[in-house]
Motif scaffolding. Structure first.
Motif, mmCIF file in Angstrom:
data_model
loop_
_atom_site.group_PDB
_atom_site.id
_atom_site.type_symbol
_atom_site.label_atom_id
_atom_site.label_comp_id
_atom_site.label_asym_id
_atom_site.label_seq_id
_atom_site.Cartn_x
_atom_site.Cartn_y
_atom_site.Cartn_z
ATOM 1 N N THR A 96 0.608 -1.173 0.011
ATOM 2 C CA THR A 96 -0.032 0.056 0.115
ATOM 3 C C THR A 96 0.793 1.331 0.074
ATOM 4 N N GLY A 97 1.986 1.084 0.803
ATOM 5 C CA GLY A 97 3.034 2.314 0.629
ATOM 6 C C GLY A 97 3.545 2.611 -0.529
ATOM 7 N N GLN A 98 4.051 1.496 -1.239
ATOM 8 C CA GLN A 98 4.655 1.704 -2.291
ATOM 9 C C GLN A 98 3.658 2.241 -3.374
ATOM 10 N N ALA A 99 2.486 1.758 -3.495
ATOM 11 C CA ALA A 99 1.377 2.481 -4.323
ATOM 12 C C ALA A 99 1.372 3.880 -4.039
ATOM 13 N N LEU A 100 1.309 4.204 -3.088
ATOM 14 C CA LEU A 100 1.119 5.580 -2.438
ATOM 15 C C LEU A 100 2.338 6.492 -3.101
#
Lengths: 289, 473
Positions: free
Chosen positions: B215-219
């Motif tokens: 999720t962090g990477q997608a953000l």
């Protein structure tokens, strides 16, 4: 009978000395009209690494000088440039194809730029620093400090004014630097190195490599003892700039990104030319009897 | 005569943990399109709630909500109006402070003493401080134009405080945010979302997407954000620096540390011992700026260590909600495994371990406060961030040696120095390559005081006037 002129050998400037490239390579430099002008040393990976060692060695002494002293040293560089104004003008005419009048104005601006930055040495801490009113009995002070060894890929077009405009802001705050000059227009950089060598700038504070930013840049970007990198010299080459920025992440170098095109060097610089290569240190101490 | 402590548990009744939580997007709690994950109480291993794991579509929705709020509302508000929202949030945090503190201790494992007296008061203070900047940005020297949408990823060690460090300056400067809390500590961020609703903060100004690394990477990699702010490990920080290469995104990174805490022979030893204990055992040592390397001058090393061990033996390890607890639970099974692994390596490499005698609970994740002596600079426990209650002790003879050893690390977040000699403090502080230097104190934080590292501890500053720079152009 006409006298045969004595030609100058253009060399690298590392640790206060003028070596040839350890690789033994040189490359042909043409003037703006495409005629052979000189051979310049083609700096190699090993030269870049030697330059980083020299810059690291010089960092403690240079950053430890008083700001007043660094201001004087930079001002002294401007004085010597003024003294050699005709030489620099000729170098800019040769490198950039400018008229003598245009080149003279470029040299004047470069000298004035050095004077401008010299004056910042002992003012920046007051402008950027803070006493912080923390909610407790503590003395708390934030001050800027130099980042360390900064690799600078100097602009490709502006061979003198652009060069001075990227080197002065790095060293005035106490950083030391390894500079890769314009590839096609390296000769004014070597002349500037000769000025640095005969001024009061300690050896190793500025190390100047002539050569190709595309081949030396990756070594500097990936070097684990380089703290920051200025990518101005690869302006307009986004793929190369991205590759260098990725390499710089290996030790989290501070990166000044490449602009899409070379900026107007005649404009007055902004503070980020210096703050991009500064850290903020905050010191706490209790207050009490 | 020995005085025993009676249990003094803080009541849990003030918090209302729901069985499941969604994402906070556009001012509302919504279901995520992805799966969900469990958040547990690390002191008991009790499952607290099911939390939605935001997938890339959810992140995209959140970024769009933030963009819309930025374009239509937040960037059009005057600084004075933004300030009043932030003041309002600061006040609600103060009003609901006990609830926030108890929830933080339940989800994170930190002692209630710390969440109640350190974390939550600092959170409120941070919002109060940056609220006041919102209409005074022209005086700060970094421009007055916000960047746009900020993607913010925060760690599990100070969940709500790191949220405040990220959100307060971003909003004060006129940005909107999408924030991802750590997967092991999402609950106080979700309670903060409720506080945003209570404050009538315009929808989309703050969006919270829960999840793990993906999720962090997608953000971070989302094309719709203008700014990445990350606090966490140096490895992830480097991955982020690579991911944003070639983009226009601005980045600030607050990463790991291996701080030296230097004790000279003229230091007030009892105060220094308190500082050493605070430096490494505060928040179970889950502190990026923890004083994890004690550098003690050789001629006082035996005395300092004897007093340190005596003091460590009085630390109360246990129930985070007990008001007398000094050291709480390790935040997760994974972190406990990491601490154990590095401690075993420390012993295997020849350092000598000593742990405070204490009864650890049988449920939950626990690690006794531990000190390693006979540590050399080559030992992994002197080089790598353990992020737990483990102290490595090295000695030195001269100030120059102390500085050299202190700086012999790729990190540069913080450092400590203990001596009664003022000129020595200033000299050592000058030579230390670290963003925060605590002299005759340690682990002090304040919203007015910039925080951040040198070298591989990251770049950018959070807190103080300097903290505005990351959110303005």
């Amino acid at each position: 009978m006409t006298r045969l002129d004595v030609r100058k050998t253009y060399k690298l400037y590392i640790d206060g000395a003028f070596p040839r490239s350890e690789s033994g390579h040189s490359y042909q430099v043409s003037d703006a009209a495409g005629r052979f002008a000189a051979n310049a040393a083609l700096a190699s990976r090993k030269d870049a690494r030697d330059a980083v060692v020299a810059a690291r060695k010089a960092f403690g002494g240079w950053s430890g000088r008083t700001a007043y002293n660094r201001a004087q040293v930079l001002y002294r560089v401007a004085e010597i440039m003024e003294d050699r104004r005709p030489q620099f003008t000729d170098a800019v005419v040769l490198a950039e194809g400018a008229s003598a009048g245009q080149a003279g104005r470029i040299v004047d601006t470069a000298i004035d730029r050095l004077v401008w930055y010299a004056g910042w040495a002992d003012k920046l801490t007051q402008v950027l620093g803070n006493a912080n009113p923390v909610a407790g009995p503590y003395f708390n002070l934030s001050t800027p400090e130099p980042t360390g060894v900064v690799a600078v890929l100097a602009p490709q077009e502006s061979s003198l004014l652009g060069l001075v405009s990227v080197v002065a802001p790095v060293i005035v705050t106490g950083n030391t630097t390894v500079v890769v000059s314009s590839f096609a227009r390296p000769l004014p950089a070597v002349t500037l190195a000769e000025v640095l060598a005969t001024s009061d700038v300690p050896g190793g504070v500025v190390n100047l490599l002539t050569g190709d930013a595309a081949s030396i840049g990756p070594w500097l970007a990936a070097h684990m003892d380089v703290n920051a990198i200025d990518l101005t010299g690869v302006a307009g080459r986004p793929d190369l700039a991205t590759q260098l920025e990725v390499a710089a992440a290996d030790n989290l170098k501070r990166v000044r990104r490449a602009p899409s095109a070379e900026p107007d060097w005649a404009a007055e610089p902004e503070l980020d030319t210096m703050t991009d290569f500064l850290e903020t240190k905050t010191v706490w101490h209790p207050i009490g009897l | 005569m020995v005085f025993e402590y009676a249990p003094a548990p803080e009541s849990r009744s003030i918090v209302d943990i729901k069985p499941s939580y969604g994402l906070f997007i556009g001012g509302e709690f919504v279901d995520g399109g992805g799966t969900s994950f469990k958040t547990v109480n690390p002191a008991t291993e009790e499952v607290l709630a099911e939390v939605a794991e935001a997938d890339s579509d959810d992140v995209d929705r959140a970024v769009k909500a933030a963009r819309k709020a930025y374009d239509k509302v937040w960037s059009k508000l005057s600084g004075a109006e933004r300030a009043k929202y932030l003041y309002r949030i600061a006040r609600i945090i103060q009003e609901r402070s006990r609830e926030l503190a108890v929830l933080e201790s339940i989800d994170n494992g930190k002692p209630i003493k710390e969440s109640r007296d350190v974390d939550v008061p600092l959170v409120a203070a941070h919002f109060f401080y940056y609220a006041g900047w919102a209409d005074k940005l022209a005086y700060a020297g970094f421009g007055t134009t916000p960047l746009g949408v900020a993607g913010q990823v925060i760690p599990w060690n100070f969940p709500l405080l790191m949220l405040a460090w990220k959100i307060a300056p971003a909003l004060a400067c006129g940005n909107t945010v999408v924030l991802k809390p750590a997967e092991t500590t999402p609950l106080t961020a979700l309670l903060f979302a409720e506080i945003c609703q209570q404050a009538d903060l315009p929808p989309g100004v703050v969006n919270i997407v829960t999840g793990a690394g993906a999720t962090g990477q997608a953000l971070v990699e989302h094309e719709g954000i203008d700014k990445v702010a990350f606090t966490g490990s140096t490895d992830v920080g480097k991955a982020i620096a690579r991911a944003v290469a070639g983009t226009e995104k601005r980045v600030t990174l607050e990463l790991g540390g291996k701080a030296a805490n230097i004790v000279f022979d003229d230091a007030p030893i009892d105060q220094a011992v308190e500082g050493i204990v605070n430096g490494i055992f505060f928040n179970q040592g889950h502190v990026c700026c923890a004083g994890s390397r004690l550098l003690v001058q050789e001629n006082v090393a035996d005395e300092v260590l004897a007093r340190l061990k005596r003091r460590m033996a009085t630390l109360r390890v246990g129930d985070p909600l007990d008001k007398n607890t000094d050291v709480g639970a390790i935040n997760s099974a994974a972190q406990l495994a990491r601490i154990r692994e590095l401690s075993e390596i420390g012993a295997a490499e020849g350092a000598e371990a000593w742990s405070a005698p204490c009864d650890l609970p049988t449920q939950g994740y626990w690690f006794a406060p531990t000190v390693f002596t006979g540590v050399t600079q080559a030992h992994r426990i002197a080089r790598e961030e353990i992020f737990g209650p483990v102290l490595s002790v090295l000695t030195f003879r001269t100030p120059a040696e102390a500085v050299e050893k202190a700086n012999n690390t790729p990190y540069g977040l913080s450092a400590g120095v203990w001596t009664e000699k003022g000129s020595r403090i200033l000299k050592i502080a000058d030579k230390l390559r670290a963003g925060v230097v605590w002299a005759n104190t340690f682990n002090k934080f304040d919203p007015t005081s910039p925080f951040g590292g040198y070298k591989e501890s990251g770049y950018g500053r959070e807190g103080g006037r300097h903290g505005l720079e990351a959110y303005l152009r």
